[in-house]
Structure formats: structure tokens, C-alpha cells
Design a protein around this motif. Structure first.
Motif, PDB file in Angstrom:
ATOM      1  N   VAL A  66       0.820  -1.219   0.000  1.00 49.36           N
ATOM      2  CA  VAL A  66       0.000   0.000   0.000  1.00 49.36           C
ATOM      3  C   VAL A  66       0.849   1.262   0.000  1.00 49.36           C
ATOM      4  N   PHE A  67       0.463   2.221  -0.867  1.00 50.18           N
ATOM      5  CA  PHE A  67       1.126   3.524  -0.969  1.00 50.18           C
ATOM      6  C   PHE A  67       0.087   4.626  -0.755  1.00 50.18           C
ATOM      7  N   ASN A  68       0.563   5.822  -0.451  1.00 53.95           N
ATOM      8  CA  ASN A  68      -0.349   6.926  -0.146  1.00 53.95           C
ATOM      9  C   ASN A  68      -0.253   8.082  -1.133  1.00 53.95           C
ATOM     10  N   ASP A  69       0.372   7.867  -2.283  1.00 51.07           N
ATOM     11  CA  ASP A  69       0.451   8.910  -3.301  1.00 51.07           C
ATOM     12  C   ASP A  69       0.473   8.258  -4.673  1.00 51.07           C
ATOM     13  N   TYR A  70       0.532   9.081  -5.713  1.00 46.32           N
ATOM     14  CA  TYR A  70       0.454   8.580  -7.085  1.00 46.32           C
ATOM     15  C   TYR A  70       1.815   8.349  -7.749  1.00 46.32           C
ATOM     16  N   MET A  71       2.902   8.741  -7.107  1.00 44.88           N
ATOM     17  CA  MET A  71       4.201   8.626  -7.742  1.00 44.88           C
ATOM     18  C   MET A  71       5.007   7.409  -7.257  1.00 44.88           C
ATOM     19  N   ASN A  74       4.951   3.727  -8.949  1.00 47.72           N
ATOM     20  CA  ASN A  74       5.731   3.535 -10.175  1.00 47.72           C
ATOM     21  C   ASN A  74       7.223   3.473  -9.884  1.00 47.72           C
ATOM     22  N   ARG A  75       7.675   4.271  -8.912  1.00 48.23           N
ATOM     23  CA  ARG A  75       9.085   4.191  -8.540  1.00 48.23           C
ATOM     24  C   ARG A  75       9.420   2.816  -7.972  1.00 48.23           C
ATOM     25  N   ALA A  76       8.532   2.303  -7.149  1.00 50.58           N
ATOM     26  CA  ALA A  76       8.742   0.978  -6.562  1.00 50.58           C
ATOM     27  C   ALA A  76       8.739  -0.106  -7.632  1.00 50.58           C
ATOM     28  N   LEU A  77       7.906   0.071  -8.663  1.00 51.40           N
ATOM     29  CA  LEU A  77       7.845  -0.903  -9.750  1.00 51.40           C
ATOM     30  C   LEU A  77       9.146  -0.927 -10.539  1.00 51.40           C
ATOM     31  N   THR A  78       9.634   0.236 -10.933  1.00 50.85           N
ATOM     32  CA  THR A  78      10.868   0.276 -11.717  1.00 50.85           C
ATOM     33  C   THR A  78      12.075  -0.153 -10.881  1.00 50.85           C
ATOM     34  N   GLN A  88      -3.412   3.394 -11.551  1.00 56.21           N
ATOM     35  CA  GLN A  88      -3.290   4.507 -12.501  1.00 56.21           C
ATOM     36  C   GLN A  88      -4.008   4.208 -13.805  1.00 56.21           C
ATOM     37  N   ASN A  89      -4.398   5.302 -14.488  1.00 53.02           N
ATOM     38  CA  ASN A  89      -5.000   5.154 -15.806  1.00 53.02           C
ATOM     39  C   ASN A  89      -3.941   5.348 -16.885  1.00 53.02           C
ATOM     40  N   ILE A  90      -4.319   5.057 -18.114  1.00 52.31           N
ATOM     41  CA  ILE A  90      -3.335   5.077 -19.203  1.00 52.31           C
ATOM     42  C   ILE A  90      -2.786   6.478 -19.488  1.00 52.31           C
ATOM     43  N   PRO A  91      -3.606   7.543 -19.505  1.00 51.30           N
ATOM     44  CA  PRO A  91      -3.019   8.874 -19.702  1.00 51.30           C
ATOM     45  C   PRO A  91      -1.977   9.222 -18.638  1.00 51.30           C
ATOM     46  N   PHE A  92      -2.260   8.881 -17.372  1.00 48.52           N
ATOM     47  CA  PHE A  92      -1.296   9.147 -16.302  1.00 48.52           C
ATOM     48  C   PHE A  92      -0.021   8.334 -16.531  1.00 48.52           C
ATOM     49  N   LEU A  93      -0.183   7.069 -16.900  1.00 46.63           N
ATOM     50  CA  LEU A  93       0.964   6.192 -17.138  1.00 46.63           C
ATOM     51  C   LEU A  93       1.833   6.709 -18.274  1.00 46.63           C
ATOM     52  N   LYS A  94       1.202   7.137 -19.370  1.00 41.73           N
ATOM     53  CA  LYS A  94       1.973   7.665 -20.507  1.00 41.73           C
ATOM     54  C   LYS A  94       2.751   8.915 -20.106  1.00 41.73           C
ATOM     55  N   GLN A  95       2.121   9.787 -19.329  1.00 41.29           N
ATOM     56  CA  GLN A  95       2.793  11.003 -18.884  1.00 41.29           C
ATOM     57  C   GLN A  95       3.951  10.671 -17.955  1.00 41.29           C
ATOM     58  N   TYR A  96       3.761   9.708 -17.070  1.00 37.64           N
ATOM     59  CA  TYR A  96       4.832   9.308 -16.147  1.00 37.64           C
ATOM     60  C   TYR A  96       6.022   8.754 -16.925  1.00 37.64           C
ATOM     61  N   ASN A  97       5.766   7.877 -17.895  1.00 34.12           N
ATOM     62  CA  ASN A  97       6.852   7.329 -18.708  1.00 34.12           C
ATOM     63  C   ASN A  97       7.607   8.439 -19.428  1.00 34.12           C
ATOM     64  N   HIS A  98       6.861   9.407 -19.957  1.00 39.95           N
ATOM     65  CA  HIS A  98       7.479  10.530 -20.668  1.00 39.95           C
ATOM     66  C   HIS A  98       8.350  11.355 -19.740  1.00 39.95           C
ATOM     67  N   ASP A  99       7.857  11.629 -18.549  1.00 41.08           N
ATOM     68  CA  ASP A  99       8.566  12.505 -17.614  1.00 41.08           C
ATOM     69  C   ASP A  99       9.772  11.834 -16.957  1.00 41.08           C
ATOM     70  N   HIS A 100       9.734  10.507 -16.826  1.00 46.19           N
ATOM     71  CA  HIS A 100      10.769   9.814 -16.060  1.00 46.19           C
ATOM     72  C   HIS A 100      11.580   8.829 -16.895  1.00 46.19           C
ATOM     73  N   ASN A 101      11.335   8.820 -18.213  1.00 48.61           N
ATOM     74  CA  ASN A 101      12.073   7.939 -19.120  1.00 48.61           C
ATOM     75  C   ASN A 101      11.996   6.488 -18.663  1.00 48.61           C
ATOM     76  N   THR A 102      10.793   6.059 -18.283  1.00 50.34           N
ATOM     77  CA  THR A 102      10.568   4.689 -17.835  1.00 50.34           C
ATOM     78  C   THR A 102       9.798   3.915 -18.900  1.00 50.34           C
ATOM     79  N   HIS A 103       9.693   2.611 -18.685  1.00 52.43           N
ATOM     80  CA  HIS A 103       9.048   1.739 -19.672  1.00 52.43           C
ATOM     81  C   HIS A 103       8.041   0.834 -18.963  1.00 52.43           C
TER      82      HIS A 103
END
Length: 277
Positions: A66-71, A74-78, A88-103
Motif C-alpha cells: 500500500v502507498f499513499n500517493d500517485y508517484m 511507479n518508482r517501486a515498480l521500476t 493509474q490510468n493510461i493517460p497518467f501512465l503515458k505522462q509518467y513514462n514521458h517525464d521519467h524515461n521509464t518503460h
């Protein structure tokens, strides 16, 4: 003799280590015995606990983290600290990948949670006064989504051609009530509602704060495009265990739990693998 003894000891340590590794994977390495699922506190946590219950009957072990925020999920996953996340939804996921160079990639649909406008001071959007201060999520996707909710409610008008997922306050064309927007992290808006005239609040955070969205919101969005997904690192996207996890989120038993507990505010889907990405 000492060298021979040392070699035997090293081999024994190596064999012990390899045996320990096999505890977490099958012989082909495609499926972990325990799948760590990152979720945000509240509804996603509750739904995933139900999935855990259903999974156990089918021989799968799910461990919600369990986490208490939206960021952080994804950090824990990578970082490899969890196997998948569900929040998360797909628009949020796409933006996160763009901002953090993740896959990070979506594996399949779970549910959609409706965003609403809430107020402790006013009973309808029409009652919100001129010059009111209203809350707004500060991450790009939820900010854009919230502005579209304010537009659906008739409080603002966005400029024609505004990007559906990237709207900002600069894209507001008409603001007849001269609303002042206060941007905060999405998880804080429900907690700071006392200091605001009104605010958009994501469905999961509204439910977590004890609100019944259909009853307590003064406006509820009419768009279910923000479907949440099971997401994982790209290298693991074809893991059959994660595909099975998607099926469990969409099982009849889990859907029944969602329908009874959330009374239509959390939306389920009949085709969990049809993703428009």
C-alpha cells in the motif's frame, strides 16, 4: 587441503543460494509464487484484498503493498520492489513514462473511478460564489481531467482544441465566476477541503475520506475514459501470471464485491484486455 576445503564450501554456498532463489519463481522463471501488487490506500487496497481472496482459491498468492500517493508505486515498480501496480490510468501512465524515461506498460483493465466536485460549504455548483477558491490536482493528467470536470459542470469553458490530457488553467477561455484555482497533490485535496470553497477529488481519495460520491459530490463526471490498469515493467508484460491477475480483477466474484460496496461509482469492464493505447 585447505584450498580443496574452501572450494567445497564455496560450492555449497552457491547451491544453497540457488535453492533459495527457486522459492520465488517457477522452473521457467515466468511466474512468482507471491505477486507483489502496489496499490493506493482506500478502494484499490480494498479491491485488491478481495482479489487476493479469490486468487488464493485458485492457487495464486497476492501480496498488496500500500502507498499513499500517485508517484511512489511507479518508482517501486521500476526499482523491482513490487511486481505490478494497480492504481493509474493510461493517460497518467503515458505522462509518467514521458517525464521519467521509464518503460511501464499496461497489461489489462481493472476499474474506473469517477472524479467529482465536492464542497463543505455549498450544496450545488450553482451556489459556488464569484471569486471562490477551488482545488485542482497538480499532476498534468489529473489537472487536465479535473478542468474537464469543471467544464462539464458548467463552471468554466476551455479553449477549442485544448489537448484532452494536457489542459492547464491557461487553457480556460471563459471563467464567469472568476474562480481561483489552488493546485495541490491529488491525495491532499480531500484533506484540505475545509480551506477551499470546492474541489475536484479523485474517486479513490473521496472514498478513502469517507465520502459516498453519488451522494456527497455536488457534481460527478460523466466520462469513464480514465480506466485504471494492471501495469508492469515492459520486460514482464507477457508474464502469464499477470494476465491471470487481470482476469481476477474482472472476475464475477470481484465485480459483485465492487457493485455492492461502491454502488456504481467504481465502473467495471466486460473486455479487460481491449486497451486503446
Amino acid at each position: 587441503m585447505k584450498k580443496q576445503g574452501l572450494s567445497v564450501l564455496m560450492v555449497a554456498i552457491l547451491l544453497f543460494s540457488l535453492a533459495g532463489c527457486s522459492v520465488n519463481t517457477t522452473t521457467n522463471g515466468s511466474k512468482k509464487d507471491i505477486i507483489k501488487v502496489g496499490v493506493t490506500a482506500g478502494p484499490f487496497e480494498e479491491i485488491t484484498n478481495k482479489v487476493k481472496e479469490v486468487a488464493k482459491k485458485q492457487g495464486m498468492n497476492i501480496e498488496p503493498v500500500v502507498f499513499n500517493d500517485y508517484m511512489t508505486p511507479n518508482r517501486a515498480l521500476t526499482a523491482g520492489e513490487i511486481d505490478v501496480n494497480v492504481y493509474q490510468n493510461i493517460p497518467f501512465l503515458k505522462q509518467y513514462n514521458h517525464d521519467h524515461n521509464t518503460h511501464i506498460v499496461p497489461v489489462g483493465k481493472t476499474v474506473a473511478m469517477l472524479m467529482g466536485i465536492y464542497s463543505k460549504k455549498y450544496k450545488s455548483v450553482q451556489d459556488i460564489p464569484d471569486g471562490a477558491t477551488v482545488g485542482l490536482q497538480n499532476d498534468p493528467v489529473n489537472r487536465s481531467r479535473a478542468l474537464h470536470v469543471y467544464q462539464q459542470a458548467g463552471l468554466i469553458t476551455l479553449k477549442p482544441g485544448t489537448d484532452e490530457d494536457k489542459a492547464t488553467v491557461q487553457d480556460i477561455e471563459k471563467n464567469p465566476k472568476h474562480l481561483k484555482f489552488k493546485e495541490l497533490e491529488a491525495g491532499l485535496l480531500a484533506r484540505t477541503l475545509d480551506s477551499l470553497d470546492a474541489s475536484t477529488i479523485n474517486g479513490n481519495y473521496a472514498l478513502q475520506a469517507g465520502y459516498e460520491p453519488k451522494k456527497d459530490s455536488i457534481f460527478l463526471e460523466n466520462d469513464d475514459k480514465y480506466v485504471n490498469v494492471v501495469a508492469t515493467n515492459k520486460k514482464d508484460k507477457n508474464n502469464p501470471a499477470y494476465k491471470k491477475l487481470v482476469q481476477l480483477y474482472n472476475s464475477d466474484e470481484v465485480k459483485k464485491f465492487i457493485k455492492e460496496k461502491y454502488k456504481g461509482v467504481v465502473i467495471t469492464f466486460n473486455k479487460p484486455f481491449e486497451l486503446n493505447d
